[in-house]
Scaffold this active site. Structure first.
Site, PDB file in Angstrom:
ATOM      1  N   ASP A 193      20.628  43.458  42.175  1.00  0.00           N
ATOM      2  CA  ASP A 193      19.765  43.688  41.011  1.00  0.00           C
ATOM      3  C   ASP A 193      19.764  42.394  40.207  1.00  0.00           C
ATOM      4  O   ASP A 193      20.760  42.044  39.568  1.00  0.00           O
ATOM      5  CB  ASP A 193      20.327  44.864  40.194  1.00  0.00           C
ATOM      6  CG  ASP A 193      19.547  45.088  38.902  1.00  0.00           C
ATOM      7  OD1 ASP A 193      18.766  44.209  38.506  1.00  0.00           O
ATOM      8  OD2 ASP A 193      19.749  46.150  38.276  1.00  0.00           O
ATOM      9  N   HIS A 222      18.721  40.071  35.265  1.00  0.00           N
ATOM     10  CA  HIS A 222      19.053  39.045  34.259  1.00  0.00           C
ATOM     11  C   HIS A 222      19.255  37.659  34.874  1.00  0.00           C
ATOM     12  O   HIS A 222      19.596  36.718  34.159  1.00  0.00           O
ATOM     13  CB  HIS A 222      20.304  39.457  33.481  1.00  0.00           C
ATOM     14  CG  HIS A 222      20.094  40.725  32.716  1.00  0.00           C
ATOM     15  ND1 HIS A 222      19.548  40.767  31.455  1.00  0.00           N
ATOM     16  CD2 HIS A 222      20.319  42.020  33.061  1.00  0.00           C
ATOM     17  CE1 HIS A 222      19.455  42.011  31.044  1.00  0.00           C
ATOM     18  NE2 HIS A 222      19.918  42.796  32.007  1.00  0.00           N
ATOM     19  N   LYS A 226      12.354  40.874  31.371  1.00  0.00           N
ATOM     20  CA  LYS A 226      13.322  39.974  30.725  1.00  0.00           C
ATOM     21  C   LYS A 226      12.737  38.556  30.743  1.00  0.00           C
ATOM     22  O   LYS A 226      11.854  38.273  29.947  1.00  0.00           O
ATOM     23  CB  LYS A 226      14.667  40.152  31.389  1.00  0.00           C
ATOM     24  CG  LYS A 226      15.084  41.640  31.141  1.00  0.00           C
ATOM     25  CD  LYS A 226      16.093  42.165  31.988  1.00  0.00           C
ATOM     26  CE  LYS A 226      16.245  43.637  32.111  1.00  0.00           C
ATOM     27  NZ  LYS A 226      16.152  44.546  31.028  1.00  0.00           N
ATOM     28  N   ASN A 273      15.546  40.155  25.446  1.00  0.00           N
ATOM     29  CA  ASN A 273      15.838  39.607  26.773  1.00  0.00           C
ATOM     30  C   ASN A 273      14.774  38.597  27.201  1.00  0.00           C
ATOM     31  O   ASN A 273      14.660  38.269  28.375  1.00  0.00           O
ATOM     32  CB  ASN A 273      15.890  40.741  27.811  1.00  0.00           C
ATOM     33  CG  ASN A 273      17.051  41.680  27.534  1.00  0.00           C
ATOM     34  OD1 ASN A 273      18.159  41.240  27.266  1.00  0.00           O
ATOM     35  ND2 ASN A 273      16.785  42.971  27.584  1.00  0.00           N
ATOM     36  N   SER A 286      24.600  42.475  32.715  1.00  0.00           N
ATOM     37  CA  SER A 286      23.779  42.553  31.507  1.00  0.00           C
ATOM     38  C   SER A 286      24.577  42.550  30.216  1.00  0.00           C
ATOM     39  O   SER A 286      24.119  42.053  29.197  1.00  0.00           O
ATOM     40  CB  SER A 286      22.899  43.796  31.562  1.00  0.00           C
ATOM     41  OG  SER A 286      23.691  44.957  31.701  1.00  0.00           O
ATOM     42  N   GLU A 302      24.890  43.633  40.454  1.00  0.00           N
ATOM     43  CA  GLU A 302      23.977  42.845  39.619  1.00  0.00           C
ATOM     44  C   GLU A 302      24.264  41.377  39.914  1.00  0.00           C
ATOM     45  O   GLU A 302      25.360  41.043  40.379  1.00  0.00           O
ATOM     46  CB  GLU A 302      24.230  43.124  38.125  1.00  0.00           C
ATOM     47  CG  GLU A 302      23.817  44.509  37.708  1.00  0.00           C
ATOM     48  CD  GLU A 302      23.977  44.767  36.211  1.00  0.00           C
ATOM     49  OE1 GLU A 302      23.921  43.810  35.406  1.00  0.00           O
ATOM     50  OE2 GLU A 302      24.154  45.941  35.841  1.00  0.00           O
ATOM     51  N   HIS A 340      24.386  48.503  36.240  1.00  0.00           N
ATOM     52  CA  HIS A 340      23.528  49.133  35.229  1.00  0.00           C
ATOM     53  C   HIS A 340      23.442  50.655  35.407  1.00  0.00           C
ATOM     54  O   HIS A 340      23.563  51.176  36.522  1.00  0.00           O
ATOM     55  CB  HIS A 340      22.130  48.522  35.356  1.00  0.00           C
ATOM     56  CG  HIS A 340      21.188  48.919  34.274  1.00  0.00           C
ATOM     57  ND1 HIS A 340      20.185  49.836  34.465  1.00  0.00           N
ATOM     58  CD2 HIS A 340      21.111  48.531  32.972  1.00  0.00           C
ATOM     59  CE1 HIS A 340      19.498  49.976  33.338  1.00  0.00           C
ATOM     60  NE2 HIS A 340      20.051  49.195  32.408  1.00  0.00           N
TER      61      HIS A 340
END
Ligand SMILES: Cc1ncc(COP(=O)(O)O)c(C=O)c1O
Length: 384
Positions: free
Chosen positions: A204, A207, A236, A49, A179, A175, A135
């Site tokens: 979140d 990423h 990440k 990542n 992910s 998110e 997640h």
């Protein structure tokens, strides 16, 4: 008693083996680099990542080395004891100024940060709404906390709006970049819906931060109004590890009292805080790393667009959909023989029937490595 545990463990492992779902750890030499060695063989790393290629960058390594000389290696205590230093405070200022929040609290991981927030905030009688593909750290906290949890269909604002009609204290979580799918939520729509409904909003950005948004400011760059809570992780695009929860001053004061993962856990070290602060500056100023990702993404897309398994994304996460567990393992092994290291993602991490390779691009990749991977994927997919 021990026998009962032994039998349970043996049975669970056997079930995983039989269904091609057994997970195992492989020790690698420099798995945080774009090219690494395993058993004497070189591999291009499409599994990390480290989107911006910071984990092994000379600039960050030298900064970390100097900080270790200056401040030692461990923090030696939790933040409320003696684990919070001037270096943590500088990092807090850098993050809050950059992302437009009043305050930040640090955690040892994104997993801990997500769980801490959910457990500290939600009580019996509350409603927690989560995107279906959030997640595991969020899902697990939602299932174990005292509130009722409902999952809305993936990125489906209509479904979220419907669930937000409840007459109780509500919090919704999404998110930013998902992910396992690499798609981006409509974050502006998400925050607006929450605000209209009087629900607390949480993003979140594990990423997204560093990768999307202006100067890599992640979710913040995709929203006109701030979410109430923003979780950024440093494992990440930052090339390090740890996480921060960004929020209002009063929310920080509350979490400082009641977030158990914060109160009862050793802080990351001052040297680590210095390195994360440098990573913030690198993310903000080294636009070439995001440009490189766009270039590599274009190479990947050009070769594979239209091929079975290909999923178009605007992020460095490139899922390659296969379906069955055994097929994805076989494809992963074939690519390994060709010296491309990818990760097979299987249920329960993704829904049954959607086993996939999770291919990730990094600014540290060379174009020819991506070309080779794409060419081989195409060849395997077309059965030649
Ligand atoms: C969306 C998301 N949130 C949180 C986490 C957990 O972050 P960390 O690896 O820092 O525990 C991950 C980790 O993969 C993630 O993908």
């Amino acid at each position: 008693m021990t026998l009962a545990f032994n039998q349970r463990i043996h049975k669970a492992l056997e079930e995983r083996k039989q269904s091609d779902l057994l997970r195992s750890v492989i020790a690698l030499e420099r798995g945080n680099q774009a090219v690494f060695q395993n058993n004497g063989k070189w591999f291009d790393n499409f599994s990390s990542n480290d989107y911006l290629g910071l984990a092994a960058s000379d600039e960050l390594k030298l900064c970390y080395q100097q900080a270790v000389s200056d401040y030692g290696v461990g923090s030696a205590a939790s933040p409320l004891v003696t684990g919070y230093s001037n270096q943590h405070q500088s990092l807090e200022s850098a993050l809050t100024e950059w992302l437009g929040y009043d305050s930040a609290l640090f955690f040892s991981s994104g997993f801990a940060a997500n769980q801490a927030v959910v457990f500290a905030l939600l009580q019996k009688g509350d409603l927690l709404l989560q995107d279906k593909l959030n997640h595991a750290s969020l899902m697990e906290a939602g299932m174990l906390c005292d509130a009722e949890m409902k999952r809305y269909r993936h990125c489906n604002q209509g479904h979220l709006a419907q669930l937000l009609q409840a007459d109780k204290p509500m919090m919704a979580v999404t998110e930013s970049v998902f992910s396992m799918d690499g798609d981006i939520a409509d974050l502006d729509g998400f925050v607006s819906l929450c605000k209209q409904a009087g629900a607390l909003s949480m993003i979140d950005d594990a990423h997204g931060i560093g990768v999307i948004g202006e100067q890599g400011n992640g979710a913040v760059g995709m929203t006109s109004k701030r979410a109430d809570i923003l979780v950024v992780t440093f494992g990440k695009a930052f090339g390090l590890n740890g996480a921060a929860v960004l929020c209002s001053r009063e929310m920080k004061d509350y979490l400082t009292q009641f977030a158990r993962h914060y109160v009862y856990s050793t802080a990351f070290s001052a040297a680590h805080a210095v390195a994360i602060t440098r990573a913030v500056a690198m993310i903000q100023t080294q636009q070439w790393r995001r440009e490189m990702l766009i270039e590599l993404g274009a190479i990947y897309d050009e070769t594979l667009n239209g091929t079975a398994g290909f999923v178009a994304t605007k992020t460095p996460i490139k899922p390659w959909l296969v379906g069955e567990e055994s097929d994805v393992l076989a494809l992963c092994a074939a690519l390994k023989r060709e010296q491309s290291w990818t990760t097979a993602i299987r249920p329960p991490t993704v829904p049954k029937g959607s086993a996939r390779l999770r291919i990730t691009l990094s600014a540290a990749h060379e174009a020819k490595a991506v070309q080779k991977l794409a060419f081989n994927l195409k060849r395997h997919s077309e059965g030649c």
